[in-house]
Every structure is written in C-alpha cells, then in structure tokens.
Design a protein around this motif. Sequence first.
Motif, short mmCIF file in Angstrom:
data_model
loop_
_atom_site.label_atom_id
_atom_site.label_comp_id
_atom_site.label_asym_id
_atom_site.label_seq_id
_atom_site.Cartn_x
_atom_site.Cartn_y
_atom_site.Cartn_z
N PRO A 107 -30.95 10.74 -9.82
CA PRO A 107 -31.74 11.86 -9.28
C PRO A 107 -33.22 11.74 -9.59
CG PRO A 107 -29.77 12.67 -10.37
CD PRO A 107 -29.88 11.23 -10.71
N ALA A 108 -33.55 11.20 -10.77
CA ALA A 108 -34.96 11.03 -11.14
C ALA A 108 -35.65 10.06 -10.19
CB ALA A 108 -35.07 10.54 -12.58
N ILE A 109 -34.96 8.97 -9.83
CA ILE A 109 -35.53 8.00 -8.89
C ILE A 109 -35.74 8.64 -7.52
CG2 ILE A 109 -35.08 5.86 -7.63
CD1 ILE A 109 -33.56 4.88 -10.11
N PHE A 112 -38.72 10.88 -7.61
CA PHE A 112 -39.91 10.04 -7.67
C PHE A 112 -40.28 9.54 -6.28
CE2 PHE A 112 -41.44 5.61 -7.81
CZ PHE A 112 -42.64 5.79 -8.47
N MET A 113 -39.30 9.09 -5.50
CA MET A 113 -39.55 8.57 -4.17
C MET A 113 -40.08 9.66 -3.24
SD MET A 113 -36.25 6.14 -3.44
CE MET A 113 -36.65 6.09 -1.69
N ASN A 118 -47.57 7.51 -2.01
CA ASN A 118 -47.84 6.10 -1.68
C ASN A 118 -46.67 5.19 -2.03
OD1 ASN A 118 -48.07 6.35 -4.44
ND2 ASN A 118 -49.86 5.01 -4.62
N PHE A 119 -45.47 5.77 -2.22
CA PHE A 119 -44.31 4.92 -2.50
C PHE A 119 -44.05 4.00 -1.31
CE2 PHE A 119 -39.82 3.89 -2.19
CZ PHE A 119 -39.57 3.36 -3.44
N GLY A 120 -43.88 2.72 -1.61
CA GLY A 120 -43.61 1.75 -0.56
C GLY A 120 -44.83 1.03 -0.04
N PRO A 229 -35.56 6.76 4.03
CA PRO A 229 -34.43 7.69 4.10
C PRO A 229 -33.09 7.01 3.80
CG PRO A 229 -35.39 7.35 6.28
CD PRO A 229 -36.32 6.75 5.30
N VAL A 230 -32.96 5.72 4.18
CA VAL A 230 -31.71 5.02 3.89
C VAL A 230 -31.58 4.78 2.39
CG1 VAL A 230 -30.35 2.94 4.33
CG2 VAL A 230 -31.65 3.98 6.18
N LEU A 231 -32.68 4.47 1.72
CA LEU A 231 -32.66 4.34 0.26
C LEU A 231 -32.19 5.64 -0.40
CD1 LEU A 231 -35.92 2.37 -0.64
CD2 LEU A 231 -33.59 1.72 -1.27
N LEU A 232 -32.69 6.76 0.08
CA LEU A 232 -32.26 8.06 -0.46
C LEU A 232 -30.78 8.29 -0.22
CD1 LEU A 232 -35.36 10.22 0.57
CD2 LEU A 232 -34.67 9.63 -1.76
#
Length: 250
Positions: A107-109, A112-113, A118-120, A229-232
């Motif tokens: 959940p923390a990751i 963070f995302m 500027n993630f990514g 969104p797929v990472l999530l």
Amino acid sequence: MSVLWILCPIVAIGAIIDSIAGGGGLITLTAYVAVGLPPQIALGNNKFASTSGTTIACIRYIKGGQVDWRVGTLAVILSFAGSLIGSNLAALYADLYLQYLLVFLVPAIAIFMMVKPNFGQARERTKQATLFLSGASGLVIGAYDGFFGPGTGMFLTLIFTSVIGLDLLKSCGTAKVVNLASNIAALATFIIRGNIDYGIAIPCAFSSILGGYIGSGLALRGGAKVVKPVLLLVLFLLLAKVVLGMLGIQ
C-alpha cells in the motif's frame, strides 16, 4: 479440452498484464491450480507459457528501443546470485515474515505512485551510480524471487523507475529482459524434472505469445498512461494474494 477453454483466455489476459507491468503470474498461476493441476505441474506450465509471452514482449521492447542494456545486463547477472541466496533463505525461514512486510509495503508503494507527480519520468544519474544501483537491484529482487516470488517483474519495474531513474516505459522493457533470463533458467529446471504437461502448456504458450504481443504494443503506444494504472492493478493483486495467503485461503 474444456480446461483449455478456461485457461487460454486467462493466460492471454495475464500475459497482457505481465508484458506491461509484470505480475501476470498472480493471475495465471492461480488459474492453473484452480483447474486442478498439481502444484509442480502448474508451476512448470506457467513458466513454459510465460517464457513464450515474455520473449515476444522483449523483442518488441528491444525493437522499440526501450531497453537500457547498461542496467539490464548487470541486473541479469546479479539477479541469478540473488535468487540463489533467496532460495537458500527460503529453506531456513518461513515466508510469513516477508508477507507481513508486504502487507505494509505494497500500500505504501501504491500511495507513493499516486501522489508523486513525476513518477515514471527519467532522471539522470552518473554511470557509477547507475551500475551500482542496477547491480544492487538485481541482487535484492533476485533474492526476493528466490525466497517468495510473486510480482517480481513489477518490483523490477518500480525499482528501475524510482531508484535508478529510468522512465517508466524503459523500466518495463529492461525488467522484461531481466525476467526473461530468470524465466529461461527456471524453465530448464522444470523441463529436466518433467514438470510440464505439454498438451496444456503449448496451447497456453500461444495464448501467452498473443497476450505478450498485445500488451507490449499497448505499453509502447501509451507509455506511462498505460503502464501506471496496470502497475497499480498488479500491486492490488499482490496485496490480495498475500492477505489471503496469511488467512489460509489460496
């Protein structure tokens, strides 16, 4: 034959997800077990099909120029060493400790995302820092893969992005190369041990190839808008798997 009508579409969907963000095995391995395959056969069939899909995805990422070989090559080498360390640790310690950690870490990751604007986006690092971080990443994630495993490709993508500073799409492509190397090594072991039902594995491999082709194409065209969104989604699936496992529900 009826089993293939169930498995092939699920494997294709899992391969699409895996080629975009990693973690497709969270879906496909569950499907193999659900249709009644013994655990070792399920693992072997899953590795056979996923290696096929990952190969196609790798080719598309390489052709699209979305692989950082400086990062990927060293990560491949040290991920093998890490996997050996992790598999030996797994023989000594229960994976429950890592599951408790993941319940808080995942959940923390995800947060963070979502909150980091500027993630990514790519960030410049010195050559020495890049080599050190890629080697350390390969070692750590390889150890995770050997000890526990689910979501390894996703964690590689996240680390290549947030720690090493690659952009999200290049992180995906580089993670696929590292994943392919470890998949081939594991697949060889399953083949030698006779843990593959080829009547199921070969049709599923074609489904995985189709999914890998579609997923990598979506990522290459859509970039971070598709990958994030797929990472999530994969983070959510991993969290669900860990929590259900801790509750004794497989």
